[in-house]
Design a protein around this motif. Structure first.
Motif, PDB file in Angstrom:
ATOM      1  N   GLN A  65       0.839  -1.200   0.000  1.00 51.15           N
ATOM      2  CA  GLN A  65       0.000   0.000   0.000  1.00 51.15           C
ATOM      3  C   GLN A  65       0.876   1.253   0.000  1.00 51.15           C
ATOM      4  OE1 GLN A  65      -2.280   0.589   3.587  1.00 51.15           O
ATOM      5  NE2 GLN A  65      -3.867   1.768   2.522  1.00 51.15           N
ATOM      6  N   MET A  66       0.554   2.208  -0.865  1.00 53.87           N
ATOM      7  CA  MET A  66       1.282   3.471  -0.945  1.00 53.87           C
ATOM      8  C   MET A  66       0.337   4.603  -0.551  1.00 53.87           C
ATOM      9  SD  MET A  66       4.356   2.685  -1.826  1.00 53.87           S
ATOM     10  CE  MET A  66       5.000   4.305  -2.230  1.00 53.87           C
ATOM     11  N   LEU A  67       0.716   5.348   0.478  1.00 53.46           N
ATOM     12  CA  LEU A  67      -0.101   6.447   0.964  1.00 53.46           C
ATOM     13  C   LEU A  67       0.631   7.771   0.775  1.00 53.46           C
ATOM     14  CD1 LEU A  67      -1.444   4.947   4.323  1.00 53.46           C
ATOM     15  CD2 LEU A  67      -2.571   4.958   2.099  1.00 53.46           C
ATOM     16  N   ALA A  68      -0.126   8.832   0.656  1.00 53.27           N
ATOM     17  CA  ALA A  68       0.444  10.174   0.562  1.00 53.27           C
ATOM     18  C   ALA A  68       0.007  10.966   1.785  1.00 53.27           C
ATOM     19  CB  ALA A  68      -0.033  10.869  -0.710  1.00 53.27           C
ATOM     20  N   LEU A  69       0.972  11.552   2.464  1.00 47.79           N
ATOM     21  CA  LEU A  69       0.670  12.407   3.605  1.00 47.79           C
ATOM     22  C   LEU A  69       0.756  13.855   3.119  1.00 47.79           C
ATOM     23  CD1 LEU A  69       0.010  12.346   6.614  1.00 47.79           C
ATOM     24  CD2 LEU A  69       2.442  12.604   7.084  1.00 47.79           C
ATOM     25  N   GLU A  70      -0.409  14.422   2.798  1.00 51.76           N
ATOM     26  CA  GLU A  70      -0.461  15.754   2.199  1.00 51.76           C
ATOM     27  C   GLU A  70      -0.615  16.856   3.224  1.00 51.76           C
ATOM     28  OE1 GLU A  70      -3.602  15.517  -0.626  1.00 51.76           O
ATOM     29  OE2 GLU A  70      -2.491  14.210  -2.004  1.00 51.76           O
ATOM     30  N   SER A  71      -1.145  16.525   4.397  1.00 56.03           N
ATOM     31  CA  SER A  71      -1.319  17.521   5.453  1.00 56.03           C
ATOM     32  C   SER A  71      -1.350  16.810   6.800  1.00 56.03           C
ATOM     33  CB  SER A  71      -2.600  18.330   5.246  1.00 56.03           C
ATOM     34  OG  SER A  71      -3.738  17.478   5.301  1.00 56.03           O
ATOM     35  N   LEU A  72      -1.052  17.552   7.849  1.00 51.99           N
ATOM     36  CA  LEU A  72      -1.064  16.994   9.201  1.00 51.99           C
ATOM     37  C   LEU A  72      -2.382  17.336   9.889  1.00 51.99           C
ATOM     38  CD1 LEU A  72       2.539  17.675  10.574  1.00 51.99           C
ATOM     39  CD2 LEU A  72       1.618  15.587   9.610  1.00 51.99           C
ATOM     40  N   GLU A  73      -2.999  16.321  10.493  1.00 49.48           N
ATOM     41  CA  GLU A  73      -4.226  16.560  11.239  1.00 49.48           C
ATOM     42  C   GLU A  73      -3.921  17.097  12.630  1.00 49.48           C
ATOM     43  OE1 GLU A  73      -6.386  12.934  11.238  1.00 49.48           O
ATOM     44  OE2 GLU A  73      -6.740  12.936   9.065  1.00 49.48           O
ATOM     45  N   GLN A  74      -2.672  16.931  13.071  1.00 51.22           N
ATOM     46  CA  GLN A  74      -2.255  17.393  14.378  1.00 51.22           C
ATOM     47  C   GLN A  74      -0.781  17.780  14.313  1.00 51.22           C
ATOM     48  OE1 GLN A  74      -3.772  13.985  16.148  1.00 51.22           O
ATOM     49  NE2 GLN A  74      -2.172  12.612  15.444  1.00 51.22           N
ATOM     50  N   ALA A  75      -0.285  18.379  15.382  1.00 48.65           N
ATOM     51  CA  ALA A  75       1.076  18.901  15.373  1.00 48.65           C
ATOM     52  C   ALA A  75       2.120  17.804  15.242  1.00 48.65           C
ATOM     53  CB  ALA A  75       1.333  19.721  16.637  1.00 48.65           C
ATOM     54  N   ALA A  76       1.820  16.613  15.775  1.00 48.00           N
ATOM     55  CA  ALA A  76       2.740  15.480  15.715  1.00 48.00           C
ATOM     56  C   ALA A  76       1.990  14.255  15.223  1.00 48.00           C
ATOM     57  CB  ALA A  76       3.354  15.213  17.085  1.00 48.00           C
ATOM     58  N   GLN A  77       2.541  13.566  14.243  1.00 47.23           N
ATOM     59  CA  GLN A  77       1.877  12.424  13.626  1.00 47.23           C
ATOM     60  C   GLN A  77       2.826  11.247  13.550  1.00 47.23           C
ATOM     61  OE1 GLN A  77      -1.489  12.339  11.838  1.00 47.23           O
ATOM     62  NE2 GLN A  77      -0.991  10.211  12.304  1.00 47.23           N
ATOM     63  N   CYS A  78       2.428  10.100  14.118  1.00 50.50           N
ATOM     64  CA  CYS A  78       3.202   8.866  13.995  1.00 50.50           C
ATOM     65  C   CYS A  78       2.759   8.134  12.740  1.00 50.50           C
ATOM     66  CB  CYS A  78       2.989   7.968  15.215  1.00 50.50           C
ATOM     67  SG  CYS A  78       3.732   8.598  16.735  1.00 50.50           S
ATOM     68  N   ILE A  79       3.713   7.634  11.974  1.00 49.67           N
ATOM     69  CA  ILE A  79       3.420   6.879  10.768  1.00 49.67           C
ATOM     70  C   ILE A  79       4.353   5.675  10.691  1.00 49.67           C
ATOM     71  CG2 ILE A  79       2.430   8.734   9.390  1.00 49.67           C
ATOM     72  CD1 ILE A  79       5.041   9.363   8.260  1.00 49.67           C
ATOM     73  N   GLY A  80       3.952   4.658   9.937  1.00 53.84           N
ATOM     74  CA  GLY A  80       4.782   3.470   9.824  1.00 53.84           C
ATOM     75  C   GLY A  80       4.552   2.753   8.512  1.00 53.84           C
ATOM     76  N   THR A  81       5.560   2.010   8.056  1.00 55.34           N
ATOM     77  CA  THR A  81       5.456   1.215   6.836  1.00 55.34           C
ATOM     78  C   THR A  81       5.998  -0.177   7.110  1.00 55.34           C
ATOM     79  OG1 THR A  81       7.650   1.674   5.909  1.00 55.34           O
ATOM     80  CG2 THR A  81       5.937   3.304   5.517  1.00 55.34           C
ATOM     81  N   SER A  82       5.448  -1.162   6.422  1.00 57.05           N
ATOM     82  CA  SER A  82       5.945  -2.529   6.541  1.00 57.05           C
ATOM     83  C   SER A  82       5.599  -3.306   5.281  1.00 57.05           C
ATOM     84  CB  SER A  82       5.337  -3.227   7.768  1.00 57.05           C
ATOM     85  OG  SER A  82       3.927  -3.349   7.637  1.00 57.05           O
ATOM     86  N   ARG A  83       6.416  -4.333   4.978  1.00 52.73           N
ATOM     87  CA  ARG A  83       6.133  -5.269   3.890  1.00 52.73           C
ATOM     88  C   ARG A  83       5.768  -4.571   2.574  1.00 52.73           C
ATOM     89  NH1 ARG A  83       5.757 -10.472   5.852  1.00 52.73           N
ATOM     90  NH2 ARG A  83       5.620 -10.631   8.133  1.00 52.73           N
ATOM     91  N   LEU A  84       6.712  -3.767   2.076  1.00 53.15           N
ATOM     92  CA  LEU A  84       6.588  -3.065   0.799  1.00 53.15           C
ATOM     93  C   LEU A  84       5.597  -1.908   0.837  1.00 53.15           C
ATOM     94  CD1 LEU A  84       6.727  -6.065  -1.707  1.00 53.15           C
ATOM     95  CD2 LEU A  84       8.579  -4.509  -1.088  1.00 53.15           C
ATOM     96  N   GLY A  85       5.125  -1.534   2.020  1.00 54.94           N
ATOM     97  CA  GLY A  85       4.299  -0.347   2.142  1.00 54.94           C
ATOM     98  C   GLY A  85       5.155   0.902   2.025  1.00 54.94           C
ATOM     99  N   GLY A  86       4.513   2.038   1.697  1.00 52.08           N
ATOM    100  CA  GLY A  86       5.292   3.247   1.533  1.00 52.08           C
ATOM    101  C   GLY A  86       4.496   4.509   1.782  1.00 52.08           C
ATOM    102  N   PHE A  87       5.220   5.588   2.034  1.00 53.75           N
ATOM    103  CA  PHE A  87       4.633   6.912   2.219  1.00 53.75           C
ATOM    104  C   PHE A  87       5.321   7.906   1.309  1.00 53.75           C
ATOM    105  CE2 PHE A  87       2.712   5.567   6.236  1.00 53.75           C
ATOM    106  CZ  PHE A  87       1.553   6.346   6.262  1.00 53.75           C
ATOM    107  N   GLN A  88       4.522   8.737   0.661  1.00 53.61           N
ATOM    108  CA  GLN A  88       5.038   9.896  -0.047  1.00 53.61           C
ATOM    109  C   GLN A  88       4.723  11.122   0.796  1.00 53.61           C
ATOM    110  OE1 GLN A  88       6.779  10.659  -3.271  1.00 53.61           O
ATOM    111  NE2 GLN A  88       6.970  12.364  -1.835  1.00 53.61           N
ATOM    112  N   MET A  89       5.767  11.776   1.290  1.00 51.34           N
ATOM    113  CA  MET A  89       5.581  12.962   2.120  1.00 51.34           C
ATOM    114  C   MET A  89       5.324  14.167   1.229  1.00 51.34           C
ATOM    115  SD  MET A  89       5.686  12.349   5.334  1.00 51.34           S
ATOM    116  CE  MET A  89       5.817  14.079   5.763  1.00 51.34           C
TER     117      MET A  89
END
Length: 289
Positions: free
Chosen positions: A11-35
């Motif tokens: 799964q590939m997710l895009a983090l386009e905005s923060l819902e709060q001042a600090a955000q925990c995120i994680g990836t596993s098993r070929l998952g990814g994030f585009q900041m």
């Protein structure tokens, strides 16, 4: 309620905005994030391996590696097939709150964690990820990360500038240039590129870089390329000429001279010795099994 976002199993997710001042995120098993959100972000490889592509270059992450990026970098982070990578994303208010409460700060850069510190950070991250969000639940994690970066914090005092804020600004730009050299160890990086990256003149950049890292950017570039060459010789079947081309050397002769000067042995002998040592280590493991 959890303040964590998770990308797994391709799964590939895009983090386009923060819902709060600090955000925990994680990836596993070929998952990814585009900041895409313009925010400071820090990543820790907990298990397996992963990759990060950013404006500073492409980086391989192995267990225990950490990397942090300023808001302009917008990296793409992806875990390997067995990888687990955790991250924390902070907006400017979270960084300012951390600094005002504890006189600590976080900086762009990269490094490695010993196993004990890795376990501590993973525990603090999980506690923050399962909180209701906000800065206070992640404060223990941020303070531990600042402790991890204590060597970087010590360098800030060596930066030019009359005020502490100015020194931090200069250091942040220098760190980005340092990471750019690490992420482009496959080619020659020109001083003009680094000067443009940091918005300094070439003269000022070169002087500040050498004062901060006790090494010129040209010397660091050569050293990083030769270290990459050694890695390729140990871990691939590429011919010596191919390794030279993959590390930005114009011809085999210049590569051979530089490699021997840095590593003390010719490239071909380095490869043979490394493979012999690896084979001996494997045999010892089998004998103990």
């Amino acid at each position: 309620m959890s303040s964590c976002m998770w990308a797994a199993r391709g799964q590939m997710l895009a983090l386009e905005s923060l819902e709060q001042a600090a955000q925990c995120i994680g990836t596993s098993r070929l998952g990814g994030f585009q900041m895409s959100a313009p925010a400071f972000n820090l990543w820790i490889q907990v298990r397996g391996d992963g990759w990060i592509e950013s404006r500073e270059g492409r980086f391989r992450l192995r267990r225990g590696d950490w990397m942090a990026f300023e808001k302009e970098s917008t990296p793409l982070v992806q875990s390997g097939p067995q990888g687990l990578c955790i991250g924390i994303v902070l907006d400017s208010s979270a960084l300012e709150s951390m600094q005002s409460l504890s006189d600590a700060n976080l900086y762009a850069g990269r490094g490695r964690l010993p196993a004990r510190e890795l376990r501590t950070l993973f525990r603090l991250w999980r506690e923050a990820a399962h909180s209701d969000g906000g800065v206070l639940p992640v404060r223990p994690l941020l303070l531990q990360l600042a402790h991890v970066q204590r060597d970087l914090a010590a360098r800030v005092r060596r930066c030019p500038g009359r005020s502490r804020n100015r020194k931090r600004q200069v250091f942040g730009r220098m760190q980005r240039a340092h990471m750019y050299l690490e992420g482009n160890a496959d080619r020659v990086v020109r001083i003009s590129e680094l000067a443009d990256l940091t918005s300094f003149s070439s003269w000022y950049f070169s002087k500040a870089f050498h004062a901060l890292y006790d090494e010129s950017p040209q010397a660091l570039s050569v050293r990083l390329r030769l270290e990459r060459a050694a890695l390729l010789l140990r871990t691939t079947s590429m011919m010596v000429g191919e390794v030279a081309a993959a590390t930005g050397f114009d011809n085999c002769c210049s590569f051979a001279r530089a490699f021997k000067s840095h590593h003390g042995v010719p490239a071909s002998r380095y490869r043979a010795t490394s493979r012999a040592s690896h084979g001996l280590a494997v045999n010892e493991v089998h004998a103990l099994a």
